[in-house]
Scaffold this active site. Structure first.
Site, PDB file in Angstrom:
ATOM      1  N   TYR A   1     101.266  70.793  85.742  1.00  0.00           N
ATOM      2  CA  TYR A   1     101.461  69.536  84.996  1.00  0.00           C
ATOM      3  C   TYR A   1     102.831  68.940  85.278  1.00  0.00           C
ATOM      4  CZ  TYR A   1      97.334  70.230  82.053  1.00  0.00           C
ATOM      5  OH  TYR A   1      96.057  70.380  81.590  1.00  0.00           O
TER       6      TYR A   1
ATOM      7  N   LYS B   1     106.316  93.464  57.905  1.00  0.00           N
ATOM      8  CA  LYS B   1     105.863  92.104  57.581  1.00  0.00           C
ATOM      9  C   LYS B   1     105.312  91.426  58.832  1.00  0.00           C
ATOM     10  CE  LYS B   1     110.659  90.527  57.971  1.00  0.00           C
ATOM     11  NZ  LYS B   1     111.902  90.310  57.188  1.00  0.00           N
TER      12      LYS B   1
HETATM   13  C1  PLP Z   1     112.879  91.203  57.659  1.00  0.00           C
HETATM   14  C2  PLP Z   1     113.738  91.981  56.759  1.00  0.00           C
HETATM   15  C3  PLP Z   1     114.202  93.235  57.147  1.00  0.00           C
HETATM   16  C4  PLP Z   1     114.044  93.757  58.560  1.00  0.00           C
HETATM   17  O1  PLP Z   1     114.970  93.075  59.371  1.00  0.00           O
HETATM   18  P1  PLP Z   1     115.114  93.381  60.942  1.00  0.00           P
HETATM   19  O2  PLP Z   1     116.229  92.516  61.376  1.00  0.00           O
HETATM   20  O3  PLP Z   1     113.823  92.982  61.557  1.00  0.00           O
HETATM   21  O4  PLP Z   1     115.384  94.833  61.077  1.00  0.00           O
HETATM   22  C5  PLP Z   1     114.890  93.994  56.216  1.00  0.00           C
HETATM   23  N1  PLP Z   1     115.134  93.520  54.961  1.00  0.00           N
HETATM   24  C6  PLP Z   1     114.724  92.298  54.565  1.00  0.00           C
HETATM   25  C7  PLP Z   1     115.037  91.840  53.190  1.00  0.00           C
HETATM   26  C8  PLP Z   1     114.016  91.479  55.449  1.00  0.00           C
HETATM   27  O5  PLP Z   1     113.621  90.271  55.069  1.00  0.00           O
END
Ligand code: PLP
Length: 374
Positions: free
Chosen positions: A263, A40
């Site tokens: 800054y 994702k």
């Molecule tokens: C984002 C997510 C993962 C991966 O989690 P990590 O902590 O990045 O390994 C797995 N399952 C679900 C449902 C997620 O939303």
């Protein structure tokens, strides 16, 4: 290399796809079961169009993204390497997306009772079970079916007959060994699983995998660990660094004691100081909150960050690096300064650091795995 050449690059983001593949293999070995891969947010900022094919070439067959659009992009990226890849959509099924999901063989992760009933109706309509996952919320209270919803649903024979691609849940505190919520969630998950015997089960993401193999079940879903983030922050990081960020020195100047830098005149030199100004800033996703904290690196020499982070520029103390020249690159993220360290300096986590890396860097993909999907 993707765009332009090194001469024009103000800053370079290097993604080591071999390290990423090694991290995926380590997750699978640690879990002792199939490892899916969570891509994702454009593979946590590292580029799903390159990460997907590299993992598929290494044997990964199951992927998860959050949005349908991310799923469509990943399906296109995997078309040559693994057209039959399984792609799960964590955010589920939304009205008006049925045709796309079915045509592109994207499997929504169903989070809501109404959503599940609609999906069963779609399957009846098609005359065959449409692939999907079920997500049960065991204590996060964020997304997923309540145990009561699943109990209601499981009363119907179509529900029990449907060949669900998996029943999943997500831990809230698996990065804190011994947290009582983890066992509570696992217990609720076992109760849910008993309602749909024979369904593949998945509980662990990165932290769960490295917490205990007891939670491995049918398959695991690592995201963060693939990209080099430490899955168990209280222990040494077993993952290989994947991301390296370097920026070019635009100017070097020597200032007197009591002169200020940047800054707000936020840094005042206590001694005569050599200041190197580099071409990266908060517009590139380098967190402004990490101003005056930590160091960039030139080889083995630390270059402490001076004063505030500007939009396009960061100022460094280069007093101990007399051989540095305008045009040299320094390391902002990488082996000397892991993602988790920058995150700590910025008061955030590695996930936020990676997913905010801008699009302004020249991106390079290295490793033998970079040959796939190029
Ligand atoms: C984002 C997510 C993962 C991966 O989690 P990590 O902590 O990045 O390994 C797995 N399952 C679900 C449902 C997620 O939303």
């Amino acid at each position: 290399m993707t765009n332009a050449d090194a001469a024009t690059a103000a800053s370079i983001l290097t993604i080591d796809l071999d390290a990423l593949v090694a991290n995926w293999r380590l997750c699978a070995a640690q879990a002792g079961v199939e490892a899916a891969a969570v891509l994702k947010a454009d593979a946590y900022g590292t580029g799903a169009a390159r990460v997907g094919p590299a993992l598929a070439a290494a044997g990964c067959t199951r992927f998860f993204v959050a949005h349908i659009d991310e799923g469509l992009a990943l399906r296109a990226a995997l078309a040559q390497v693994l057209p039959e890849a399984e792609i799960g959509i964590l955010n589920g099924f939304m009205r008006g997306t049925r045709r796309l999901l079915i045509e592109e063989r994207l499997a929504p992760v169903l989070n809501d009772e109404g959503e599940v009933r609609e999906w069963l109706a779609i399957s009846a309509d098609l005359g065959q079970p449409a692939p999907a996952y079920l997500h049960i919320d065991t204590g996060m209270n964020r997304l997923g079916l309540a145990l009561a919803d699943l109990t209601n649903l499981a009363a119907s024979p179509e529900m029990r007959r449907h060949p669900w691609r998996g029943l999943i849940s997500h831990f809230a505190c698996a990065d804190e060994p011994g947290h009582p919520l983890t066992e509570l969630q696992a217990g609720r998950f076992r109760q849910a699983a008993a309602l749909l015997p024979g369904t593949p089960l998945s509980l662990s993401a990165s932290s769960g995998i490295f917490l205990s193999p007891d939670y491995s079940l049918s398959f695991v879903r690592p995201g963060a660990a693939l990209y080099g983030i430490n899955p168990q922050p209280s222990r040494p990081n077993p993952m290989a660094p994947v991301v390296r960020l370097e920026a070019k020195i635009l100017q070097i100047r020597d200032i007197d004691a009591n002169e200020s830098v940047g800054y707000g005149a936020a840094h005042v030199a206590r001694r005569p100081t050599r200041v190197a100004t580099i071409a990266a800033g908060y517009a590139d996703g380098y967190p402004r909150s990490a101003g005056a904290r930590g160091s960039a690196w030139a080889g083995e020499t630390a270059l402490p960050i001076l004063g505030r982070i500007s939009m396009d520029l960061i100022t460094l103390d280069a007093s101990d690096a007399r051989t540095l020249r305008r045009g040299d690159m320094v390391e902002l993220l990488g082996p000397h300064r892991p993602v988790d360290q920058l995150a700590e300096d910025a008061g955030t986590n590695g996930y936020e650091i990676l997913t905010r890396l801008g699009t302004r860097y020249q991106r390079r993909y290295i490793g033998r795995s970079a040959a796939t999907g190029a």
